[in-house]
Write a protein that holds these residues in place. Structure first.
Motif, PDB file in Angstrom:
ATOM      1  N   LYS A  20     -12.220  26.198  86.490  1.00 26.59           N
ATOM      2  CA  LYS A  20     -12.842  27.252  87.288  1.00 26.59           C
ATOM      3  C   LYS A  20     -12.017  27.619  88.518  1.00 26.59           C
ATOM      4  O   LYS A  20     -12.216  28.676  89.111  1.00 26.59           O
ATOM      5  CB  LYS A  20     -14.248  26.832  87.714  1.00 26.59           C
ATOM      6  CG  LYS A  20     -15.201  26.724  86.546  1.00 26.59           C
ATOM      7  CD  LYS A  20     -16.579  26.327  86.992  1.00 26.59           C
ATOM      8  CE  LYS A  20     -17.498  26.213  85.778  1.00 26.59           C
ATOM      9  NZ  LYS A  20     -18.849  25.845  86.170  1.00 26.59           N
ATOM     10  N   CYS A  22      -9.117  28.582  88.532  1.00 24.15           N
ATOM     11  CA  CYS A  22      -8.328  29.784  88.195  1.00 24.15           C
ATOM     12  C   CYS A  22      -8.966  31.034  88.783  1.00 24.15           C
ATOM     13  O   CYS A  22      -8.280  31.864  89.387  1.00 24.15           O
ATOM     14  CB  CYS A  22      -8.191  29.941  86.681  1.00 24.15           C
ATOM     15  SG  CYS A  22      -7.275  28.637  85.871  1.00 24.15           S
ATOM     16  N   GLN A  23     -10.261  31.170  88.589  1.00 24.93           N
ATOM     17  CA  GLN A  23     -10.974  32.343  89.101  1.00 24.93           C
ATOM     18  C   GLN A  23     -10.920  32.398  90.628  1.00 24.93           C
ATOM     19  O   GLN A  23     -10.795  33.471  91.224  1.00 24.93           O
ATOM     20  CB  GLN A  23     -12.431  32.351  88.615  1.00 24.93           C
ATOM     21  CG  GLN A  23     -12.569  32.502  87.116  1.00 24.93           C
ATOM     22  CD  GLN A  23     -11.880  33.756  86.595  1.00 24.93           C
ATOM     23  OE1 GLN A  23     -11.951  34.820  87.183  1.00 24.93           O
ATOM     24  NE2 GLN A  23     -11.189  33.611  85.465  1.00 24.93           N
ATOM     25  N   TYR A  24     -11.006  31.239  91.255  1.00 26.17           N
ATOM     26  CA  TYR A  24     -10.942  31.154  92.709  1.00 26.17           C
ATOM     27  C   TYR A  24      -9.587  31.652  93.211  1.00 26.17           C
ATOM     28  O   TYR A  24      -9.509  32.462  94.149  1.00 26.17           O
ATOM     29  CB  TYR A  24     -11.191  29.707  93.152  1.00 26.17           C
ATOM     30  CG  TYR A  24     -11.098  29.496  94.640  1.00 26.17           C
ATOM     31  CD1 TYR A  24     -12.206  29.718  95.455  1.00 26.17           C
ATOM     32  CD2 TYR A  24      -9.917  29.077  95.237  1.00 26.17           C
ATOM     33  CE1 TYR A  24     -12.135  29.531  96.828  1.00 26.17           C
ATOM     34  CE2 TYR A  24      -9.831  28.889  96.607  1.00 26.17           C
ATOM     35  CZ  TYR A  24     -10.934  29.125  97.392  1.00 26.17           C
ATOM     36  OH  TYR A  24     -10.857  28.944  98.750  1.00 26.17           O
ATOM     37  N   LYS A  26      -7.452  33.546  91.635  1.00 24.53           N
ATOM     38  CA  LYS A  26      -7.317  34.981  91.347  1.00 24.53           C
ATOM     39  C   LYS A  26      -8.016  35.809  92.423  1.00 24.53           C
ATOM     40  O   LYS A  26      -7.506  36.832  92.870  1.00 24.53           O
ATOM     41  CB  LYS A  26      -7.916  35.320  89.981  1.00 24.53           C
ATOM     42  CG  LYS A  26      -7.089  34.858  88.820  1.00 24.53           C
ATOM     43  CD  LYS A  26      -7.796  35.204  87.514  1.00 24.53           C
ATOM     44  CE  LYS A  26      -7.164  34.494  86.346  1.00 24.53           C
ATOM     45  NZ  LYS A  26      -7.854  34.796  85.075  1.00 24.53           N
ATOM     46  N   ALA A  27      -9.196  35.365  92.825  1.00 28.88           N
ATOM     47  CA  ALA A  27      -9.992  36.107  93.812  1.00 28.88           C
ATOM     48  C   ALA A  27      -9.431  35.979  95.227  1.00 28.88           C
ATOM     49  O   ALA A  27      -9.502  36.921  96.018  1.00 28.88           O
ATOM     50  CB  ALA A  27     -11.437  35.619  93.781  1.00 28.88           C
ATOM     51  N   THR A  39      -1.962  32.767  80.968  1.00 29.30           N
ATOM     52  CA  THR A  39      -3.396  32.495  81.017  1.00 29.30           C
ATOM     53  C   THR A  39      -3.849  31.912  79.690  1.00 29.30           C
ATOM     54  O   THR A  39      -3.495  32.428  78.632  1.00 29.30           O
ATOM     55  CB  THR A  39      -4.191  33.797  81.277  1.00 29.30           C
ATOM     56  OG1 THR A  39      -3.688  34.414  82.451  1.00 29.30           O
ATOM     57  CG2 THR A  39      -5.654  33.505  81.460  1.00 29.30           C
ATOM     58  N   SER A  44      -4.288  28.535  84.078  1.00 30.65           N
ATOM     59  CA  SER A  44      -3.436  29.696  84.351  1.00 30.65           C
ATOM     60  C   SER A  44      -2.218  29.212  85.110  1.00 30.65           C
ATOM     61  O   SER A  44      -2.291  28.234  85.863  1.00 30.65           O
ATOM     62  CB  SER A  44      -4.165  30.736  85.194  1.00 30.65           C
ATOM     63  OG  SER A  44      -5.180  31.365  84.469  1.00 30.65           O
TER      64      SER A  44
END
Length: 109
Positions: A20, A22-24, A26-27, A39, A44
């Protein structure tokens, strides 16, 4: 404040980010040069072009085992050494064989 290290050279840095986190990343990119180069479902790989300053290294360390430095080798070794030092202070050493050594005062279990 922002640390500018005149001794460091600009490097291409690659990190592998798991789960999770990865999303952090990215954001909230770690640096404006961040680009995602690979990815998968479980990780990622991000690439940066920057000077690996003290602040950047501390940011990497703050994400624990959810981030792995892939290159350059010098930064990978530096971060690994700092993670090992932190583990020693916490009393647990993770050995690559998957076994754990737990330090308790003067005894090794």
């Amino acid at each position: 404040g922002i640390v500018v290290d005149e001794i460091c050279n600009i490097d291409k840095i690659r990190i592998k980010v798991y789960g999770k986190k990865c999303q952090y990343i990215k954001a909230l990119p770690l640096h404006h040069s961040q680009s995602e180069v690979e990815t998968t479902k479980s990780y990622s790989i991000f690439e940066y072009l920057l000077k690996p300053t003290y602040d950047f290294c501390q940011e990497l360390l703050s994400h624990g085992d959810e981030i792995e430095v892939l290159s350059p080798t010098s930064l990978k070794e530096q971060i690994h050494f700092q993670q090992l030092s932190i583990s020693l202070l916490g009393g647990v050493i993770h050995i690559d064989t998957g076994k754990f050594l737990i330090l308790c005062k003067d005894n090794l279990f």
